[in-house]
Write a protein that holds these residues in place. Structure first.
Motif, PDB file in Angstrom:
ATOM      1  N   PHE A 236      90.840 157.455 -24.029  1.00  0.00           N
ATOM      2  CA  PHE A 236      91.229 155.884 -23.943  1.00  0.00           C
ATOM      3  C   PHE A 236      90.058 155.375 -24.941  1.00  0.00           C
ATOM      4  O   PHE A 236      89.038 155.761 -25.081  1.00  0.00           O
ATOM      5  N   PHE A 237      90.489 154.481 -25.973  1.00  0.00           N
ATOM      6  CA  PHE A 237      89.978 153.888 -26.919  1.00  0.00           C
ATOM      7  C   PHE A 237      90.438 152.583 -27.644  1.00  0.00           C
ATOM      8  O   PHE A 237      91.659 152.306 -27.178  1.00  0.00           O
ATOM      9  N   SER A 238      89.836 151.982 -28.391  1.00  0.00           N
ATOM     10  CA  SER A 238      90.580 150.877 -29.206  1.00  0.00           C
ATOM     11  C   SER A 238      90.265 151.185 -30.445  1.00  0.00           C
ATOM     12  O   SER A 238      89.356 151.717 -30.921  1.00  0.00           O
ATOM     13  N   GLU A 239      91.068 150.762 -31.410  1.00  0.00           N
ATOM     14  CA  GLU A 239      91.025 150.800 -32.980  1.00  0.00           C
ATOM     15  C   GLU A 239      91.746 149.818 -33.575  1.00  0.00           C
ATOM     16  O   GLU A 239      92.512 148.898 -32.976  1.00  0.00           O
ATOM     17  N   THR A 240      91.499 149.742 -34.961  1.00  0.00           N
ATOM     18  CA  THR A 240      92.353 148.755 -35.861  1.00  0.00           C
ATOM     19  C   THR A 240      93.881 149.234 -36.037  1.00  0.00           C
ATOM     20  O   THR A 240      94.176 150.542 -36.047  1.00  0.00           O
ATOM     21  N   ALA A 241      94.865 148.312 -35.587  1.00  0.00           N
ATOM     22  CA  ALA A 241      96.085 148.777 -35.648  1.00  0.00           C
ATOM     23  C   ALA A 241      96.620 148.890 -37.086  1.00  0.00           C
ATOM     24  O   ALA A 241      96.824 147.906 -37.958  1.00  0.00           O
ATOM     25  N   VAL A 242      97.154 150.084 -37.409  1.00  0.00           N
ATOM     26  CA  VAL A 242      97.690 150.461 -38.943  1.00  0.00           C
ATOM     27  C   VAL A 242      98.895 150.019 -38.871  1.00  0.00           C
ATOM     28  O   VAL A 242      99.775 149.695 -39.860  1.00  0.00           O
ATOM     29  N   GLU A 243      99.685 149.903 -37.509  1.00  0.00           N
ATOM     30  CA  GLU A 243     101.221 149.675 -37.522  1.00  0.00           C
ATOM     31  C   GLU A 243     101.538 148.005 -37.636  1.00  0.00           C
ATOM     32  O   GLU A 243     102.578 147.702 -37.814  1.00  0.00           O
ATOM     33  N   CYS A 244     100.358 147.282 -37.387  1.00  0.00           N
ATOM     34  CA  CYS A 244     100.599 145.745 -37.498  1.00  0.00           C
ATOM     35  C   CYS A 244     101.075 145.307 -38.835  1.00  0.00           C
ATOM     36  O   CYS A 244     100.465 145.436 -39.909  1.00  0.00           O
ATOM     37  N   ASP A 245     102.302 144.540 -38.971  1.00  0.00           N
ATOM     38  CA  ASP A 245     102.647 143.909 -40.310  1.00  0.00           C
ATOM     39  C   ASP A 245     102.079 142.457 -40.458  1.00  0.00           C
ATOM     40  O   ASP A 245     102.835 141.700 -40.425  1.00  0.00           O
ATOM     41  N   CYS A 246     100.695 142.725 -40.903  1.00  0.00           N
ATOM     42  CA  CYS A 246     100.071 141.366 -40.980  1.00  0.00           C
ATOM     43  C   CYS A 246      98.793 141.713 -41.839  1.00  0.00           C
ATOM     44  O   CYS A 246      98.525 142.667 -42.127  1.00  0.00           O
ATOM     45  N   TYR A 247      98.360 140.609 -42.313  1.00  0.00           N
ATOM     46  CA  TYR A 247      97.198 140.969 -43.406  1.00  0.00           C
ATOM     47  C   TYR A 247      95.985 141.287 -42.836  1.00  0.00           C
ATOM     48  O   TYR A 247      95.174 142.233 -43.249  1.00  0.00           O
ATOM     49  N   ASN A 248      95.418 140.647 -41.623  1.00  0.00           N
ATOM     50  CA  ASN A 248      94.337 140.909 -40.730  1.00  0.00           C
ATOM     51  C   ASN A 248      94.739 141.962 -39.797  1.00  0.00           C
ATOM     52  O   ASN A 248      95.155 141.315 -38.906  1.00  0.00           O
ATOM     53  N   LYS A 346     106.997 156.007 -33.546  1.00  0.00           N
ATOM     54  CA  LYS A 346     106.752 155.013 -34.847  1.00  0.00           C
ATOM     55  C   LYS A 346     106.714 155.750 -35.985  1.00  0.00           C
ATOM     56  O   LYS A 346     106.077 157.121 -35.915  1.00  0.00           O
ATOM     57  N   THR A 347     107.345 155.514 -37.189  1.00  0.00           N
ATOM     58  CA  THR A 347     107.086 156.086 -38.201  1.00  0.00           C
ATOM     59  C   THR A 347     106.676 155.256 -39.527  1.00  0.00           C
ATOM     60  O   THR A 347     107.323 154.105 -39.268  1.00  0.00           O
ATOM     61  N   PRO A 348     105.884 155.573 -40.375  1.00  0.00           N
ATOM     62  CA  PRO A 348     105.713 154.788 -41.564  1.00  0.00           C
ATOM     63  C   PRO A 348     106.821 154.886 -42.588  1.00  0.00           C
ATOM     64  O   PRO A 348     107.498 155.743 -42.887  1.00  0.00           O
ATOM     65  N   VAL A 349     106.956 153.559 -42.962  1.00  0.00           N
ATOM     66  CA  VAL A 349     107.998 153.435 -44.265  1.00  0.00           C
ATOM     67  C   VAL A 349     107.610 152.761 -45.415  1.00  0.00           C
ATOM     68  O   VAL A 349     106.566 151.726 -45.061  1.00  0.00           O
ATOM     69  N   THR A 350     107.780 153.191 -46.544  1.00  0.00           N
ATOM     70  CA  THR A 350     107.193 152.379 -47.632  1.00  0.00           C
ATOM     71  C   THR A 350     108.165 151.037 -48.063  1.00  0.00           C
ATOM     72  O   THR A 350     109.314 151.442 -48.238  1.00  0.00           O
ATOM     73  N   VAL A 351     107.348 150.088 -48.405  1.00  0.00           N
ATOM     74  CA  VAL A 351     108.358 148.810 -48.429  1.00  0.00           C
ATOM     75  C   VAL A 351     107.714 148.346 -50.029  1.00  0.00           C
ATOM     76  O   VAL A 351     106.405 148.217 -50.160  1.00  0.00           O
ATOM     77  N   GLU A 352     108.539 148.218 -50.865  1.00  0.00           N
ATOM     78  CA  GLU A 352     108.356 147.442 -52.254  1.00  0.00           C
ATOM     79  C   GLU A 352     107.358 148.285 -53.006  1.00  0.00           C
ATOM     80  O   GLU A 352     106.314 147.989 -53.547  1.00  0.00           O
ATOM     81  N   THR A 353     107.508 149.558 -52.787  1.00  0.00           N
ATOM     82  CA  THR A 353     106.582 150.809 -53.506  1.00  0.00           C
ATOM     83  C   THR A 353     105.270 150.913 -52.982  1.00  0.00           C
ATOM     84  O   THR A 353     104.748 152.071 -53.481  1.00  0.00           O
ATOM     85  N   SER A 354     104.680 149.884 -52.485  1.00  0.00           N
ATOM     86  CA  SER A 354     103.258 150.130 -52.035  1.00  0.00           C
ATOM     87  C   SER A 354     102.857 149.901 -50.727  1.00  0.00           C
ATOM     88  O   SER A 354     102.135 150.380 -50.110  1.00  0.00           O
ATOM     89  N   PHE A 355     103.744 148.557 -50.179  1.00  0.00           N
ATOM     90  CA  PHE A 355     103.376 148.424 -48.895  1.00  0.00           C
ATOM     91  C   PHE A 355     103.799 149.238 -47.579  1.00  0.00           C
ATOM     92  O   PHE A 355     105.060 149.483 -47.736  1.00  0.00           O
ATOM     93  N   VAL A 356     103.002 149.672 -46.649  1.00  0.00           N
ATOM     94  CA  VAL A 356     103.557 150.524 -45.624  1.00  0.00           C
ATOM     95  C   VAL A 356     103.642 149.916 -44.326  1.00  0.00           C
ATOM     96  O   VAL A 356     103.116 149.319 -44.023  1.00  0.00           O
ATOM     97  N   LYS A 357     105.161 149.985 -43.765  1.00  0.00           N
ATOM     98  CA  LYS A 357     105.355 149.379 -42.738  1.00  0.00           C
ATOM     99  C   LYS A 357     105.717 150.421 -41.536  1.00  0.00           C
ATOM    100  O   LYS A 357     106.354 151.306 -41.832  1.00  0.00           O
ATOM    101  N   TRP A 358     105.257 150.267 -40.280  1.00  0.00           N
ATOM    102  CA  TRP A 358     105.643 151.019 -39.195  1.00  0.00           C
ATOM    103  C   TRP A 358     106.788 150.710 -38.297  1.00  0.00           C
ATOM    104  O   TRP A 358     106.765 149.423 -38.029  1.00  0.00           O
ATOM    105  N   VAL A 359     107.879 151.497 -38.177  1.00  0.00           N
ATOM    106  CA  VAL A 359     108.982 151.064 -37.445  1.00  0.00           C
ATOM    107  C   VAL A 359     109.472 152.341 -36.331  1.00  0.00           C
ATOM    108  O   VAL A 359     108.954 153.201 -36.560  1.00  0.00           O
TER     109      VAL A 359
END
Length: 724
Positions: A236-248, A346-359
Motif C-alpha cells: 500500500f502506498f500513495s504516489e503522483t498520478a501519471v494517468e491524470c489528464d491535468c496540469y497539476n 490502463k494503457t498510455p497513448v500519445t496525443v498530439e505527438t508529445s502529450f501522453v494520456k492513459w486510457v
C-alpha cells in the motif's frame, strides 16, 4: 418529569437525529480519558528517541523495540521493565561524512532502527539508516541477553537512507520484502525482495512515481487453492498520478501486488517483477477533492475462514489543509484480487505527438494473462515458472502495470469519519460479545498522542473512548497488540506505552457500563462491577452493544449524599463529572430542577453557588441524561446534602463579612487607580499611534495595552487555600 428534564430529552432526541444525518463529521468519543501516568505502563530511556519499530516475541515474552541507535527487549506484560538492550551507534567518522553531504549531524546522521523481523531460526533481522548509509545485521536473544552478531550486510534497498522517509517491509520465509529508496537522494523508489533471488521493480514512473510507502501484507492464497495459485504480497502506498489528464498531477492511493514465486523474466524484465500490478484505492469522504490519501493499513483475517474473507482496514487523511477529517475505509481482499485477476488495464497513448494520456486498454490481452501468478493453467501450457513466460506477456505488463478499475470500500463509503486530530495508525481486534456475535474493534492512533477506540455497528459509527496515552501531544508512530497479554502497545518519539484492550473498570455503574457499548465489557450483577468478557466469567453479563439498552440494568441502590456546609454569603462548589460526552448534566435541589441564575452557575465539572442564603440548603442531585438507540436514560452521578453553617464557620468557599467588605474597598481603590492611569495615558497621547500594522492586524503594542483591560481578581479562601 420536570420541564427542564423534558426539554433536555427533546434536545437529545433532536441531536440524535442530527447526528444520524451528519454522523460522518460529528463522530466524537463517548468518553475522553486524560493522560495519567498511573493508568499506563511506559518505557523510555534517557537521551533515546524515536521508538517507532516493534516486534512482538510472544514466544519469549518480549516486546522488542527499535529506537534511535538502540534496540530494547522489554517485558511483554510490563513494558516499563527493561530486560535487555543493544546499542548500535554510528562512528564519529560516519557522522562527519554524513554531515559533509549536507545532512544534520545531530539528527539525521544517526542510526534509526527501521527493520526488525523474526527469522525462522529464532534470530532477528535488524536494519538501520546508519547515517545515510543503511546497514543490516542479525540479532539473537539468549539467556536474557540480546546481542548483535556483527554480520553486517549492505542495507541498500532494504532500509531507507533518510530516517524521515516513509517505507514498508515484510519477512516471508526469511525473504525480506522492502519498499524504500535505493539511493542517497531518495529519488529511486523500489519494491525489492532479497537476499537469495533478488527481484525488484522497474525504475519507471509508470511503476512508481514519487511514492510514499505505507505498509505491506502477506496472504497465503495458495492454501487449498483449486487453481494452483501462488501466495501474494500486497503493498500500500500513495504516489503522483501519471494517468491524470491535468496540469497539476494529484496524489492518489494505490495497492500493488506481486507473487511470492516470481523469479523475473528470461530476457524481458530480467530480475524484475513480472507480476507487479497496481490499482487505485478510493475512500470517498464527503465527495472530497482532491482525494484523501492512505496513511496506514491493517490486515485482518479470520483464522477459521479462507483468505478471501480477509479485510484491509485503512486510514485516510486529507492532502490539503482545508479539512480536519480522518477516515477509515475497509476493503475486501477478494475485491482487490478480482480487479487484478479479471480487470481491465490502463494503457498510455500519445496525443498530439508529445502529450501522453492513459486510457482503458481495449485490445487483445496476451496469454498467459499479464501480471498473473503461475497456476495450473500455466503449468498445463508448459509454463512452470516466470522465467518461462513469453516476451509478449512480459512487454505488456512492463508498459501497463496500472489497472483501470478503482477499488471501492465496503458499502461504498467510510466505516468511520472523525473530525479533529489526524489518524496515524490502526489495528483491529475481533471480539465475541455476550450476544455471541463478533465485532471488529478499531484502535486508532492520532497525531495528538491519543488512541481512539471505535466500532462500526451495522453502519453506525460509535467511538467508545479516546485515551490520552502520552503526556505531550505527539504523533503515535506504531501500534501493536498481543492476544497473549490482551494489551495494546503504542510507540512515539518519546517512548512506548502499554494499555489494556479492555478498560471496563472505568464504568462504576451498570448504566454507564451498558451505555459504553464496549464489546469487551459487561456488567456482572453478582459482583456489582463492569468486567471484561476476556476474564471468562461464568456469570451472565449484562451487555447491549448494538442498542445500548440500559433498561436491562437492575434499579440502582440509593446513593449516600455527601455532606457539605457553607455559611450565609459564602460560596460553595459541588463537583460532578459526567461519565459521558454524549450526555447532558442537570441539577436538582430537593428533587426539583435547578435553573442557572446569577448565583447558581453550571460549570463543566460541577455547580457553583455564590452568596449562599438559607434557601440554598437542601439535597442537591447531579443527574446525567443520555440518549441511546433504545431510549433516554437518567442516572444520578452524585448527591450532596448542603447545610447553612452558623455565622463565623467557613466550611465552604466562604469569606467573613469583614474580609469581603475590605476586599470590595480594595477592588474599588484598584479600579479608580486603573481608570486614572488609563486616562493619563490618553491625555499623554500614548494611545493615538496606529493600532494596526500594515497587514491590518492589531500591533503588538496595542495587544499589550488591551491586555491591561482584562483584570482577573482572585479571591483566596484563607481557611482552605482555594481560589474563586
Amino acid at each position: 418529569m420536570h420541564p427542564l428534564l423534558s426539554l433536555c430529552v427533546v434536545w437529545l432526541l433532536s441531536m440524535a437525529l442530527a447526528l444520524g444525518e451528519e454522523s460522518s463529521v460529528n463522530s466524537f468519543p463517548r468518553r475522553t480519558v486524560p493522560y495519567h501516568r498511573d493508568n499506563i505502563y511506559m518505557f523510555h530511556e534517557e537521551g533515546v528517541f524515536n521508538y517507532s519499530t516493534m516486534l512482538l516475541r510472544e514466544d519469549l515474552g518480549l516486546l522488542v523495540i527499535g529506537a534511535r541507535e538502540a534496540v530494547y527487549a522489554v517485558d511483554l506484560h510490563d513494558v516499563s521493565k527493561k530486560l535487555a538492550s543493544v546499542k548500535w551507534e554510528v562512528t564519529q567518522k560516519q557522522r562527519e561524512d554524513c554531515g559533509n553531504k549536507g545532512k544534520n549531524p545531530e539528527t539525521e546522521c544517526k542510526n534509526y532502527i527501521r527493520i526488525l523481523h523474526e527469522m525462522e531460526d529464532n534470530r532477528m533481522y535488524v536494519c538501520g539508516t546508519n547515517a545515510f548509509d543503511p546497514m543490516c545485521d542479525y540479532m539473537s536473544y539468549v539467556d536474557g541477553k540480546m546481542m548483535l552478531e556483527n554480520k553486517t550486510e549492505n542495507g541498500k534497498g532494504k532500509c531507507p537512507f533518510d530516517p524521515y522517509q516513509k517505507y514498508a517491509s515484510l519477512m516471508v520465509d526469511d525473504d525480506l520484502y522492502s519498499a524504500t529508496s535505493m539511493n542517497f537522494l531518495g529519488s529511486e523508489p523500489v519494491l525489492i525482495r532479497s537476499p537469495d533471488v533478488s527481484i525488484r521493480t522497474e525504475f519507471k514512473t509508470s511503476w512508481l512515481n514519487e511514492p510514499h510507502f505505507v505498509s505491506m501484507a502477506y496472504l497465503p492464497e495458495s492454501v487449498n487453492s483449486t487453481t494452483g495459485d501462488d501466495d501474494k504480497v500486497y503493498l500500500f502506498f500513495s504516489e503522483t498520478a501519471v494517468e491524470c489528464d491535468c496540469y497539476n498531477k494529484p496524489v492518489v492511493s494505490r495497492v500493488a501486488r506481486v507473487c511470492k514465486g516470481d523469479l523475473g523474466g528470461q530476457r524481458t524484465l530480467q530480475k524484475k517483477w513480472t507480476s507487479f500490478l497496481k490499482a487505485t484505492l478510493e475512500c470517498p469522504v464527503l465527495e472530497s477533492q482532491p482525494p484523501y490519501i492512505i496513511q496506514d493499513t491493517y490486515r485482518w483475517c479470520d483464522p477459521k475462514k479462507p483468505w478471501t474473507s480477509c479485510l484491509f482496514y485503512t486510514i485516510f487523511t486529507p492532502q490539503s489543509d482545508t479539512s480536519d477529517l480522518s477516515a477509515v475505509c475497509v476493503y475486501k481482499v477478494s475485491d482487490i484480487s478480482q480487479v487484478f485477476s479479471e480487470g481491465k488495464y490502463k494503457t498510455p497513448v500519445t496525443v498530439e505527438t508529445s502529450f501522453v494520456k492513459w486510457v482503458m486498454y481495449s485490445g487483445e490481452v496476451p496469454s498467459p494473462r499479464p501480471g498473473a501468478c503461475i497456476d495450473n493453467a500455466a503449468r498445463k501450457a508448459g509454463i512452470n515458472e516466470t522465467l518461462d513466460l513469453p516476451d509478449q506477456t512480459l512487454e505488456f505488463v512492463k508498459n501497463r502495470p496500472l489497472m483501470d478499475q478503482v477499488i471501492q470500500p465496503m458499502g461504498g463509503k467510510p466505516s468511520l469519519v472523525r473530525k479533529g486530530a489526524m489518524f496515524t495508525q490502526i489495528i483491529v481486534n475481533q471480539v465475541q460479545a455476550e450476544d455471541n456475535k463478533t465485532y471488529h474493534v478499531m484502535f486508532i492512533g492520532t497525531e495528538n498522542g491519543t488512541i481512539v477506540k471505535a466500532v462500526n455497528y451495522n453502519g453506525e459509527m460509535f467511538i467508545i473512548e479516546e485515551v490520552h496515552v502520552f503526556k505531550l501531544a505527539e504523533p503515535i508512530k506504531i501500534l501493536r497488540f498481543s492476544t497473549v497479554t490482551d494489551q495494546l502497545y503504542a510507540g512515539s518519539d518519546s517512548g512506548v506505552v502499554q494499555i489494556p484492550l479492555a478498560t471496563c473498570e472505568r464504568s462504576s455503574t451498570c448504566m454507564d457500563c451498558v451505555l459504553s457499548r464496549d464489546p469487551y465489557c459487561g456488567w456482572d450483577d453478582r459482583t456489582g462491577k463492569c468486567v471484561t468478557l476476556l476474564s471468562k466469567s461464568q456469570n451472565k453479563l449484562i451487555q447491549s452493544v448494538q442498542d445500548g439498552d440500559a433498561s436491562l440494568c437492575p434499579k440502582p441502590a440509593p446513593s449516600t449524599p455527601v455532606n457539605q456546609s457553607v455559611r450565609v454569603g459564602g460560596s460553595l462548589k459541588l463537583h460532578c463529572t459526567n461519565p459521558s460526552n454524549h450526555a447532558v448534566t442537570i441539577w436538582e435541589q430537593d428533587r426539583l430542577t435547578l435553573n442557572p441564575t446569577h448565583r447558581h452557575h453550571f460549570l463543566k465539572d460541577g455547580l457553583l453557588i455564590l452568596n449562599a442564603s438559607d434557601s440554598d440548603a437542601g439535597l442537591y442531585s447531579c443527574l446525567s441524561v443520555e440518549r441511546s438507540k433504545m431510549n433516554t436514560y437518567t442516572s444520578t452521578v452524585v448527591e450532596y446534602q448542603v447545610t447553612i453553617a452558623l455565622s463565623g464557620k467557613e466550611d465552604g468557599i466562604g469569606f467573613p463579612h469583614a474580609q469581603r467588605d475590605g476586599l470590595h474597598v480594595a477592588i474599588a481603590i484598584f479600579a479608580i487607580a486603573f481608570f486614572g492611569l488609563f486616562s493619563w495615558n490618553i491625555y499623554k497621547g500614548h494611545f493615538t499611534r496606529s493600532c494596526r500594522d500594515k497587514s491590518g492586524q492589531l500591533s503588538p503594542e496595542v495587544h499589550e495595552e488591551m491586555a491591561l483591560d482584562s483584570i482577573v481578581v482572585v479571591i483566596i479562601d484563607h481557611n482552605n487555600g482555594e481560589a474563586t
